[in-house]
Design a protein around this motif. Structure first.
Motif, PDB file in Angstrom:
ATOM      1  N   TYR A  85      72.034 -35.179  80.176  1.00 57.42           N
ATOM      2  CA  TYR A  85      71.726 -34.078  81.078  1.00 57.42           C
ATOM      3  C   TYR A  85      73.041 -33.357  81.343  1.00 57.42           C
ATOM      4  O   TYR A  85      73.965 -33.934  81.928  1.00 57.42           O
ATOM      5  CB  TYR A  85      71.104 -34.621  82.366  1.00 57.42           C
ATOM      6  N   LEU A  86      73.149 -32.122  80.863  1.00 62.32           N
ATOM      7  CA  LEU A  86      74.373 -31.345  81.064  1.00 62.32           C
ATOM      8  C   LEU A  86      74.313 -30.727  82.453  1.00 62.32           C
ATOM      9  O   LEU A  86      73.292 -30.174  82.859  1.00 62.32           O
ATOM     10  CB  LEU A  86      74.494 -30.248  80.010  1.00 62.32           C
ATOM     11  N   MET A  87      75.411 -30.850  83.174  1.00 57.32           N
ATOM     12  CA  MET A  87      75.409 -30.416  84.567  1.00 57.32           C
ATOM     13  C   MET A  87      76.791 -29.946  85.008  1.00 57.32           C
ATOM     14  O   MET A  87      77.773 -30.127  84.287  1.00 57.32           O
ATOM     15  CB  MET A  87      74.965 -31.576  85.461  1.00 57.32           C
ATOM     16  N   ASN A  88      76.820 -29.350  86.195  1.00 58.14           N
ATOM     17  CA  ASN A  88      78.080 -28.942  86.818  1.00 58.14           C
ATOM     18  C   ASN A  88      78.865 -27.984  85.914  1.00 58.14           C
ATOM     19  O   ASN A  88      80.090 -27.998  85.897  1.00 58.14           O
ATOM     20  CB  ASN A  88      78.909 -30.175  87.176  1.00 58.14           C
ATOM     21  N   ILE A  89      78.140 -27.160  85.150  1.00 60.41           N
ATOM     22  CA  ILE A  89      78.780 -26.200  84.248  1.00 60.41           C
ATOM     23  C   ILE A  89      79.139 -24.964  85.062  1.00 60.41           C
ATOM     24  O   ILE A  89      78.278 -24.336  85.678  1.00 60.41           O
ATOM     25  CB  ILE A  89      77.849 -25.847  83.072  1.00 60.41           C
ATOM     26  N   TYR A  90      80.427 -24.637  85.050  1.00 57.72           N
ATOM     27  CA  TYR A  90      80.920 -23.573  85.918  1.00 57.72           C
ATOM     28  C   TYR A  90      82.212 -23.004  85.345  1.00 57.72           C
ATOM     29  O   TYR A  90      83.051 -23.746  84.831  1.00 57.72           O
ATOM     30  CB  TYR A  90      81.181 -24.147  87.321  1.00 57.72           C
ATOM     31  N   VAL A  91      82.347 -21.678  85.439  1.00 58.73           N
ATOM     32  CA  VAL A  91      83.583 -20.993  85.020  1.00 58.73           C
ATOM     33  C   VAL A  91      84.025 -20.104  86.179  1.00 58.73           C
ATOM     34  O   VAL A  91      83.220 -19.356  86.745  1.00 58.73           O
ATOM     35  CB  VAL A  91      83.360 -20.152  83.744  1.00 58.73           C
ATOM     36  N   ARG A  92      85.306 -20.209  86.526  1.00 56.38           N
ATOM     37  CA  ARG A  92      85.858 -19.365  87.591  1.00 56.38           C
ATOM     38  C   ARG A  92      85.722 -17.898  87.189  1.00 56.38           C
ATOM     39  O   ARG A  92      85.885 -17.535  86.028  1.00 56.38           O
ATOM     40  CB  ARG A  92      87.311 -19.729  87.838  1.00 56.38           C
ATOM     41  N   GLU A  93      85.428 -17.078  88.190  1.00 55.41           N
ATOM     42  CA  GLU A  93      85.087 -15.680  87.942  1.00 55.41           C
ATOM     43  C   GLU A  93      86.117 -14.934  87.090  1.00 55.41           C
ATOM     44  O   GLU A  93      85.756 -14.180  86.186  1.00 55.41           O
ATOM     45  CB  GLU A  93      84.883 -14.953  89.276  1.00 55.41           C
ATOM     46  N   SER A  94      87.390 -15.124  87.344  1.00 55.83           N
ATOM     47  CA  SER A  94      88.420 -14.375  86.596  1.00 55.83           C
ATOM     48  C   SER A  94      88.503 -14.784  85.123  1.00 55.83           C
ATOM     49  O   SER A  94      89.163 -14.109  84.338  1.00 55.83           O
ATOM     50  CB  SER A  94      89.783 -14.536  87.277  1.00 55.83           C
ATOM     51  N   PHE A  95      87.836 -15.873  84.749  1.00 56.39           N
ATOM     52  CA  PHE A  95      87.861 -16.340  83.360  1.00 56.39           C
ATOM     53  C   PHE A  95      86.531 -16.130  82.643  1.00 56.39           C
ATOM     54  O   PHE A  95      86.379 -16.536  81.493  1.00 56.39           O
ATOM     55  CB  PHE A  95      88.225 -17.829  83.309  1.00 56.39           C
ATOM     56  N   ARG A  96      85.582 -15.493  83.299  1.00 59.50           N
ATOM     57  CA  ARG A  96      84.264 -15.300  82.686  1.00 59.50           C
ATOM     58  C   ARG A  96      84.323 -14.253  81.585  1.00 59.50           C
ATOM     59  O   ARG A  96      85.210 -13.404  81.557  1.00 59.50           O
ATOM     60  CB  ARG A  96      83.241 -14.916  83.756  1.00 59.50           C
TER      61      ARG A  96
END
Length: 148
Positions: A85-96
């Motif tokens: 189960y892939l989870m907690n996937i997040y990218v900081r806004e300035s790196f999107r």
């Protein structure tokens, strides 16, 4: 160049989790939720059932993602019974929009396959749907979730 490294430090895991909760769920994690996450990480990083990763560009941490490994009864569509189960996937806004999320998810998929997972799944927001579809994820129409 985007670099992906495993996170094993409990404080780093908690800091990333707080950031995800704040930015994805739009709320601050209270102390009981932080303690529950700390207990989860303590148990499941030790037994290798939770693998967490951080992405960096030029030494600056820019995103994260994790895998919760479980086992189900083996079946024709998952003979190993291993699930990711892939989870907690997040990218900081300035790196999107720089390919960071693509790198993170691709890495999580590769790790899940390395662990012999025959089923890899995740929950998504509308913003993530296009990325996940491009990597081979499809909607699961036969799933339901219980709500009390």
């Amino acid at each position: 160049m985007i670099e992906i490294n495993q996170i094993t430090d409990l404080d780093a895991l908690i800091n990333w989790r707080k950031e995800v909760i704040r930015n994805v769920f739009g709320t601050q994690a209270d102390e009981s939720l932080i303690n529950a996450n700390r207990n989860y990480y303590s148990r499941h990083t030790a037994d290798d059932n939770h693998l967490a990763f951080v992405a960096s560009i030029s030494g600056k941490e820019c995103g994260c993602g994790a895998i919760c490994l479980t086992e189900e009864l083996p079946s024709p569509d998952n003979p190993s019974g291993r699930c990711a189960y892939l989870m907690n996937i997040y990218v900081r806004e300035s790196f999107r929009n720089k390919g960071v999320a693509h790198h993170i998810v691709s890495h999580l998929i590769d790790e899940a396959k390395r662990y012999g997972c025959g089923k890899i799944y995740l929950e998504t927001t509308s913003e993530g749907r296009k990325l996940y579809s491009s990597l081979g994820f499809k909607d699961m129409p036969d799933m339901m979730k219980y709500y009390e």
